[in-house]
Design a protein around this motif. Sequence first.
Motif, PDB file in Angstrom:
ATOM      1  N   TYR A 159      10.383  16.451  -1.918  1.00 19.83           N
ATOM      2  CA  TYR A 159      11.333  15.727  -1.337  1.00 19.83           C
ATOM      3  C   TYR A 159      11.610  14.625  -2.008  1.00 19.83           C
ATOM      4  N   SER A 160      11.032  14.290  -3.044  1.00 17.95           N
ATOM      5  CA  SER A 160      11.525  12.860  -3.825  1.00 17.95           C
ATOM      6  C   SER A 160      11.700  13.390  -5.256  1.00 17.95           C
ATOM      7  N   PRO A 161      12.774  14.004  -5.571  1.00 21.46           N
ATOM      8  CA  PRO A 161      12.877  14.408  -6.795  1.00 21.46           C
ATOM      9  C   PRO A 161      13.183  13.446  -7.673  1.00 21.46           C
ATOM     10  N   HIS A 162      13.933  12.403  -7.534  1.00 21.43           N
ATOM     11  CA  HIS A 162      14.356  11.214  -8.341  1.00 21.43           C
ATOM     12  C   HIS A 162      13.475  10.032  -8.321  1.00 21.43           C
ATOM     13  N   ALA A 163      12.128  10.321  -7.425  1.00 22.98           N
ATOM     14  CA  ALA A 163      11.482   9.145  -7.418  1.00 22.98           C
ATOM     15  C   ALA A 163       9.809   9.426  -7.496  1.00 22.98           C
ATOM     16  N   GLY A 164       9.579   9.176  -8.750  1.00 22.17           N
ATOM     17  CA  GLY A 164       8.391   9.789  -9.400  1.00 22.17           C
ATOM     18  C   GLY A 164       6.995   9.243  -8.643  1.00 22.17           C
ATOM     19  N   ASP A 165       6.947   8.112  -8.060  1.00 23.29           N
ATOM     20  CA  ASP A 165       5.737   7.489  -7.474  1.00 23.29           C
ATOM     21  C   ASP A 165       5.175   8.021  -6.356  1.00 23.29           C
ATOM     22  N   ILE A 166       4.003   8.486  -5.904  1.00 23.99           N
ATOM     23  CA  ILE A 166       3.483   9.117  -4.723  1.00 23.99           C
ATOM     24  C   ILE A 166       2.245   8.522  -4.659  1.00 23.99           C
ATOM     25  N   HIS A 167       2.257   7.659  -3.391  1.00 28.03           N
ATOM     26  CA  HIS A 167       1.054   6.857  -3.102  1.00 28.03           C
ATOM     27  C   HIS A 167       0.311   7.534  -2.010  1.00 28.03           C
ATOM     28  N   ILE A 168      -1.008   7.741  -2.370  1.00 28.77           N
ATOM     29  CA  ILE A 168      -2.049   8.437  -1.496  1.00 28.77           C
ATOM     30  C   ILE A 168      -2.999   7.310  -0.991  1.00 28.77           C
ATOM     31  N   ARG A 169      -2.880   6.619   0.172  1.00 25.93           N
ATOM     32  CA  ARG A 169      -3.973   5.654   0.488  1.00 25.93           C
ATOM     33  C   ARG A 169      -4.928   6.166   1.562  1.00 25.93           C
ATOM     34  N   ALA A 170      -5.803   5.236   1.616  1.00 23.76           N
ATOM     35  CA  ALA A 170      -6.922   5.491   2.696  1.00 23.76           C
ATOM     36  C   ALA A 170      -7.407   4.309   3.426  1.00 23.76           C
ATOM     37  N   ARG A 171      -7.883   4.140   4.511  1.00 25.81           N
ATOM     38  CA  ARG A 171      -8.711   3.133   4.948  1.00 25.81           C
ATOM     39  C   ARG A 171      -9.600   3.771   5.999  1.00 25.81           C
ATOM     40  N   ALA A 172     -10.633   2.927   6.566  1.00 22.33           N
ATOM     41  CA  ALA A 172     -11.374   3.365   7.483  1.00 22.33           C
ATOM     42  C   ALA A 172     -12.237   2.162   8.148  1.00 22.33           C
ATOM     43  N   ASP A 173     -12.669   2.596   9.465  1.00 24.00           N
ATOM     44  CA  ASP A 173     -13.299   1.506  10.134  1.00 24.00           C
ATOM     45  C   ASP A 173     -14.374   2.393  10.699  1.00 24.00           C
ATOM     46  N   GLU A 174     -15.063   1.832  12.054  1.00 26.99           N
ATOM     47  CA  GLU A 174     -15.964   2.370  12.833  1.00 26.99           C
ATOM     48  C   GLU A 174     -15.542   3.615  13.507  1.00 26.99           C
ATOM     49  N   LYS A 175     -14.512   3.664  13.790  1.00 26.49           N
ATOM     50  CA  LYS A 175     -13.811   4.927  14.681  1.00 26.49           C
ATOM     51  C   LYS A 175     -12.760   5.747  14.062  1.00 26.49           C
ATOM     52  N   THR A 176     -12.140   5.393  12.964  1.00 29.13           N
ATOM     53  CA  THR A 176     -11.174   6.116  12.624  1.00 29.13           C
ATOM     54  C   THR A 176     -11.093   6.128  11.036  1.00 29.13           C
ATOM     55  N   VAL A 177     -10.751   7.386  10.318  1.00 28.12           N
ATOM     56  CA  VAL A 177     -10.479   7.427   8.842  1.00 28.12           C
ATOM     57  C   VAL A 177      -8.934   7.695   8.928  1.00 28.12           C
TER      58      VAL A 177
END
Length: 581
Positions: free
Chosen positions: A481-499
Amino acid sequence: MRVNFSAADAVKRLRVLKVGLTSHITFVLVTLTSAAAVLFCGFAWLASVKVDDISLRRQADFVGQGLEEQIKALPREQDSVTKWDDAFLYAKQRNHEWLLDNVGRWTSQYFGHDRTYIFDDSNRLMFAFRDGTDAMPPRLGSDDGEEMTALAGEMRAALAESAAKPGAAPLGQLSQVRTIMIGNRPAIISARPMLPSSTRMQIEPGQEFIAVSVKFIDGKVAENIAHYARLEGLRFALVKGPDERAQVPVASHDGGTIGYLVWPPIRPGFMLLKQIAPAGLGCLVILITAVFWLGRGLHRTSLTLLDSQAELTHHRNHLEEMVADRTAEIERQREELDRLLAHERHVNALQRQFVAMASHEFRTPLAIIDAAAQRLCRSTANVSGDYVREKAGVIRSAVVRMVGLMESILASGRLETGQITLKCSEGDLKALLAECCERQRPLSRSHVLHLDIEPIPDRLTFDRSAMEQVFTNLISNAVKYSPHAGDIHIRARADEKTVEISVADSGIGIDAEDLPKLFQPYFRARSATGIAGTGIGLNVVKQVVELHGGRVEVRSELGKGTVFTILLPIERLSQGQQFAA
């Protein structure tokens, strides 16, 4: 025969006598009740008048106290600028800018003084601040010149008298306060000497500067008095108001009256009487009616008829309630049937739509496989290994696409029937996410996947196959669903309770109206028209994440991209349990 007639006549007379007695008793009871009601109303009226008198006296007392407090407050407010070393010094130096900022504007903005004048030691006006404006050169108004000059002179005379009298009050406590008319406006004026606040500076008698302040009663002062007395609509009037109890005279310094503070009178007694009058009249009518029926109730036949009528009314009401309950039940069942029918139609429509989309999805990879196979068959000679590997890769990519589609369909079916069980084991969620990204890269070389997933803990407990489907669906959707936008960002963060893992693209986005229905099975957003898809991937993502104890959130703006965020609880991912759908 004659005996029978006499007995019948006696019975008739007794009946007539009984009816007459009943009517007489009823009349007496109604008359006594009416008299008692009239007396009660009279006492209530007298009580309300007394209460109103007391309330109006208290209102007048509070207004009078408020006016007196405003008159006393003016010299107290002047004290902040008249007993001050700096004010004394800069006044002597005739520093106009300092006086403007620290005397004129200060008293106007902080205390609400309408006019401020300063007379020097020769009783000449050296500073004037009127109605929020600096008067340069200093000049008195055409409406207050005589009063201000006279008040300054009286203050100077009082200072001379106090200095000559042993044991008199300190000069800093002297003030001259008046209530006068300035033009057609009532005002409070106060004069105070400007003196140093410390012993470092000395002043000779007769060299004092005089500060005069003016507050108009028809402005902020009237609002303060109204606030003090808890009244609304208080105002100054030159003549008496319609109710002499709802006004307080404003006296001048010579003993006369310059006007009145008037307000709409608050009459709690009358207000209460007005509020309870309808209810009281209704109660009186009910009481008289009850007394009348009580008198009528002395008649045995009336009681019998009333009992019969009450019984019939009870049966009628009971039958009406039964009919109403049955009607309501039938209406509820009809609405439920309508709801189920609408739901069935909706499900059928979704299934037809899904079959059409699935047929198209299967047909596309099959066509790719067939085309690659035909080229291989036609290329019988001079076929290089790279060419075979390329066509085999195309075939394998199409097969992987078909297998993924089949897995999504099977997973959706198992989730709908409640036959899926997560087989959780300890593993590296970060590595799994990286593998899914690597598998996606060859399928769309025009997109760049940016990974920032280091915060994910190294060892967690999850169902590898299910989570692989989740990541694959989200990443492939971001690419698709982003045919003309080439950048896909996969990010993560975590704390004591949640990923927290997010997949963001800058593609076509989603309508705000479609976001609440995005995770429904077979649903496709309007912005996805013309793009292949079955509408089951996001439903599988949501259910798998919820089986892991987490949740999925989505943020999107049409034309600006979409962000899917998975939130997984650390505690749940550390238990190593199996969860059934």
